[in-house]
Design an enzyme around this catalytic site. Structure first.
Site, PDB file in Angstrom:
ATOM      1  CG  ASP A  43      -2.149  -0.879   1.002  1.00 18.14           C
ATOM      2  OD1 ASP A  43      -2.358  -1.337  -0.135  1.00 18.14           O
ATOM      3  OD2 ASP A  43      -2.894  -1.109   1.969  1.00 18.14           O
ATOM      4  N   GLY A  44       1.977   1.244   0.709  1.00 13.60           N
ATOM      5  CA  GLY A  44       2.842   2.417   0.731  1.00 13.60           C
ATOM      6  C   GLY A  44       3.343   2.785  -0.654  1.00 13.60           C
ATOM      7  CE1 TYR A 156      -1.608   6.176  13.860  1.00 13.23           C
ATOM      8  CE2 TYR A 156      -1.187   8.217  12.694  1.00 13.23           C
ATOM      9  CZ  TYR A 156      -1.099   7.451  13.838  1.00 13.23           C
ATOM     10  OH  TYR A 156      -0.500   7.973  14.950  1.00 13.23           O
ATOM     11  CE1 TYR A 158     -11.768  -0.535  12.634  1.00 14.01           C
ATOM     12  CE2 TYR A 158     -10.346  -2.075  11.474  1.00 14.01           C
ATOM     13  CZ  TYR A 158     -11.469  -1.828  12.244  1.00 14.01           C
ATOM     14  OH  TYR A 158     -12.280  -2.866  12.624  1.00 14.01           O
TER      15      TYR A 158
END
Length: 253
Positions: A43-44, A156, A158
């Site tokens: 994802d990053g 972040y 969540y």
């Protein structure tokens, strides 16, 4: 229809190896001539790719060759053309962050997931929160706070016990990180059009860093955050595995 594909990969060896194999099979079009960009990583790296290609009107299809893959599709090489032809497109708007540091420098950045403020020293941050020019919280003592988009609400946000937002919701999540006072404050849901401002109180004693996805600004005096509906990032997902389904699935695990 044959698509011109540009392949990008993170630095991870597994992602680099996948890129070499896919280029050998499908070729590699220049980024500015591609019909679609395939991002290989986690994802990053997907966020990095979306930011870097935001000036191109080209959709991005991610395949997971990293640790986290919420924004990614499963990796499979042989049927890539068929998957691209059947893929569904989601368009997400980023957040715009303006910030001023203690030395007077102003900064601007975009965030697809969230803009977060984090304490930059041993003492808790002391923040004042305003929404649309009206002070809503005079003092928040905390490790930090953030404004998250629906697309970023499972990241972040969540982890900080913020709500998961439906992908089509016209709302943003305002979520504290380890709030100490008011101790029971758990954040707020705001209209997508809201303008949120954080002012740092006692910045010399309690330094605060602002982070827009991965771009950080140290020692901020204030940060202003708003949605940027004029911009849209195009992301492709396999049928039945789009953001709406993923957001629902996250809530039943």
């Amino acid at each position: 229809m044959t698509r011109r594909i540009n392949f990008l990969a993170s630095d991870a060896p597994i992602a680099q190896a996948a890129r070499v194999a896919l280029i050998a099979r499908y070729g590699d079009a220049p980024e500015d001539a591609a019909d679609v960009i395939v991002a290989l990583g986690g994802d990053g790296f997907m966020l990095q790719t979306l930011h870097r290609t935001q000036g191109l009107d080209v959709p991005v299809y991610g395949m997971n060759r990293g640790t986290v893959g919420f924004l990614m599709n499963e990796y499979s090489a042989p049927d890539l053309m068929e998957r691209l032809a059947a893929a569904c497109e989601e368009v997400i708007s980023p957040l715009s962050m303006r910030a001023e540091s203690v030395n007077g420098t102003q900064h601007h950045a975009l965030a697809i997931n969230e803009v977060s403020l984090l304490r930059g020293g041993p003492q808790a941050a002391l923040l004042r929160i305003s929404v649309d020019g009206l002070v809503r919280l005079e003092e928040l003592v905390c490790d930090g706070a953030m404004v998250a988009t629906p697309a970023g609400s499972t990241a972040y946000n969540y982890s900080a016990h913020g709500p998961i937002l439906p992908i089509g919701a016209d709302v943003l999540a305002l979520t504290p990180v380890a709030a100490f006072r008011p101790r029971r404050w758990r954040g707020a849901l705001l209209p997508k059009a809201a303008v949120v401002r954080f002012d740092t109180l006692e910045p010399d004693k309690r330094p605060v860093m602002a982070v827009a996805d991965s771009r950080s600004v140290e020692n901020v005096l204030w940060v202003e955050i708003r949605s940027e509906p004029s911009m849209g990032h195009r992301i492709l997902f396999d049928p039945g595995h789009g953001l709406e389904e993923r957001l629902l699935r996250e809530q039943f695990v």
